[in-house]
Each structure stands twice: as C-alpha cells, then as structure tokens.
Design an enzyme around this catalytic site. Structure first.
Site, mmCIF file in Angstrom:
data_model
loop_
_atom_site.group_PDB
_atom_site.id
_atom_site.type_symbol
_atom_site.label_atom_id
_atom_site.label_comp_id
_atom_site.label_asym_id
_atom_site.label_seq_id
_atom_site.Cartn_x
_atom_site.Cartn_y
_atom_site.Cartn_z
ATOM 1 N N TYR A 67 0.962 -1.270 -0.133
ATOM 2 C CA TYR A 67 0.077 0.011 0.083
ATOM 3 C C TYR A 67 0.840 1.211 0.110
ATOM 4 O O TYR A 67 0.448 2.398 -0.024
ATOM 5 C CB TYR A 67 -0.840 0.099 1.374
ATOM 6 N N HIS A 72 -4.662 5.855 -1.246
ATOM 7 C CA HIS A 72 -5.089 5.815 0.314
ATOM 8 C C HIS A 72 -4.269 6.027 1.362
ATOM 9 O O HIS A 72 -4.575 6.149 2.457
ATOM 10 C CB HIS A 72 -5.759 4.491 0.086
ATOM 11 N N PHE A 117 -5.476 -1.458 9.513
ATOM 12 C CA PHE A 117 -6.241 -1.045 8.098
ATOM 13 C C PHE A 117 -7.342 -0.174 8.287
ATOM 14 O O PHE A 117 -7.674 -0.019 9.226
ATOM 15 C CB PHE A 117 -6.684 -2.653 7.566
ATOM 16 N N ASN A 119 -10.230 0.430 7.456
ATOM 17 C CA ASN A 119 -11.589 0.367 8.105
ATOM 18 C C ASN A 119 -11.812 0.226 9.419
ATOM 19 O O ASN A 119 -12.859 0.349 10.075
ATOM 20 C CB ASN A 119 -12.396 -0.847 7.336
ATOM 21 N N ASN A 165 -14.585 5.273 5.144
ATOM 22 C CA ASN A 165 -14.433 4.237 5.986
ATOM 23 C C ASN A 165 -13.829 4.365 7.288
ATOM 24 O O ASN A 165 -13.941 4.108 8.217
ATOM 25 C CB ASN A 165 -14.291 2.923 5.462
#
Length: 249
Positions: A67, A72, A117, A119, A165
C-alpha cells in the site's frame, strides 16, 4: 510522536524547495521549512494552553509495503513528512499504531499511523485519545478524499465522515463525536468508470508525485500555523493556497 516548540515551531521560513528536493521525503533529508517563533507574548499564550494538553496528529492508511505510495495512504506520507522535517526517527508500536512521542519545550505532540487497516482505524485512535486524555479539538485526523481535486488540501474544525470508511470508524470509536479537526488531502476522482476501491490503491505518476510533494509541504506549514496560531489562521492559509500557486513561486 511528541514534538516541541524548539523544533517544529522554530524553523526558518525559506522559499519552497524545488520539486527535485521534495522528492527526497523519506530518504533522510531534513527540510527546514517552518516559520520563526511567535512574539514572546503570543508564544507564552500558546504554550500555556498546550502545556498540559497533548496534540494528536493521525494519518489514516493501510499498513504494508503493497500500500506504500498509493492514494489511500497519502496521509501516512503527511505524517512521515512531519517526522522527516523534524529529524525524528524513534517510534514504538502502541495501541495498534506506530506512535512517535517527544516532549520539547512546552508543546506535547504525538504522531500516529494506525496499523489496523483503514476500516478499523478507530480502534487505534479511540484508544490513544482515551489513554492520553487528548482533547478532541486537538485531535487532527488526516485522510485521503476522492471529492477534492488532486493535491488540494482542506482543513476543517469538524464535520462528518463523507463516506470515508476510516473516518466512519474513528467517529464510531469517539462515541459518535465529529467535533475534531480534519485535514483532507485530495486525490481526485477515478477516471471513466473505474471502481473507486481500485483507484485509491493506485500509485502516482511522475507529475502527480511532484504535485503531491508540494501539497505535503503546504500541509507541514499548515500544522505549524495550527499549533502556534490556532485552527482559524491555519485553515485560512491552507484552504486558500493552491498547488499551482506554490509551484509558480
């Protein structure tokens, strides 16, 4: 991480470095780009307010190399840029987060990158806020925003989750409160009919990388103003500045 007035707040104001120099974020280069201290009276007033109340600056993102460098995770980059600018490298894993803490002078500031993470970010943020008794008006959440043009920043004193989220999770773990500042970092809309979930995991091209580096630079200055002069002045600065303006200086 806890930063202090003697470093984050006492750097020298200088012209923005070139895009080439900005590309060195995260590669050992310390950027002295922050402004001089306030006058004695203003500095004293600010220090009295912040002496016993820590600040918490949180970047929301996803852990892991896959990532790194994706849309993001732009707020992870913002946190890294602050740490890099101040030459702070010692961190620990606490409350499901990478946390840097340092106390200098009268300011106490923590930097955090939740490792839960995206969420489930609230699990980490809620625990840090509760344990350190951080006032919500001194919790600054940084996150990527599809609804802002690429590299545009927006600082707000409070608000909803906007469908993000990670922010949903944070709000839930702060007992539904939305009364905390947030620095939104624009990543733009996906092209054509691309799924937003796929778009946010895409890396940046060369031109985007340069524009984002200038946005991170502006974000650093916004944080300095926020700590020294308050949210209103910081919001006026960051919400009116455009990447094109900075690149043309």
């Amino acid at each position: 991480m806890m930063l202090g007035a003697s470093s984050l707040l006492n750097g020298l104001r200088s012209p923005l470095p070139s895009a080439h120099n900005l590309r060195s974020f995260g590669r050992g280069t310390k950027l002295m780009l922050l402004s001089p201290p306030l006058s004695a009276s203003a500095s004293s007033s600010t220090s009295d307010q912040s002496k016993s109340k820590p600040w918490l600056l949180v970047g929301l993102g996803n852990p892991g190399k896959m990532y790194t460098g994706t849309r993001h995770n732009v707020s992870f980059e913002m946190i890294d840029a602050i740490a890099e600018a101040e030459g702070i490298s010692v961190s620990t894993i606490r409350f499901k987060s990478i946390v840097w803490k340092k106390v200098l002078s009268c300011f106490s500031v923590m930097l955090a990158k939740p490792q839960t993470f995206m969420n489930a970010s609230g699990e980490s943020v809620g625990s840090i806020v509760s344990y350190f008794h951080v006032p919500l008006n001194q919790v600054v959440l940084m996150y990527d925003d599809l609804d802002l043009p690429f590299a545009k920043l927006r600082l707000l004193p409070k608000g909803g989750h906007g469908g993000h989220n990670g922010m949903k999770s944070v709000i839930n773990h702060l007992k539904g409160s939305r009364d905390f500042p947030r620095l939104r970092i624009g990543i733009g809309r996906p092209p054509g009919k691309m799924d937003p979930a796929s778009f946010v995991l895409r890396p940046f091209n060369k031109k985007e990388r340069e524009e984002l580096d200038f946005a991170l630079q502006r974000g650093l200055e916004a944080i300095r103003i926020l700590l020294l002069e308050g949210l209103n002045k910081s919001a006026t600065f960051v919400n009116s500045s455009q990447p094109s303006e900075l690149m043309n200086r």
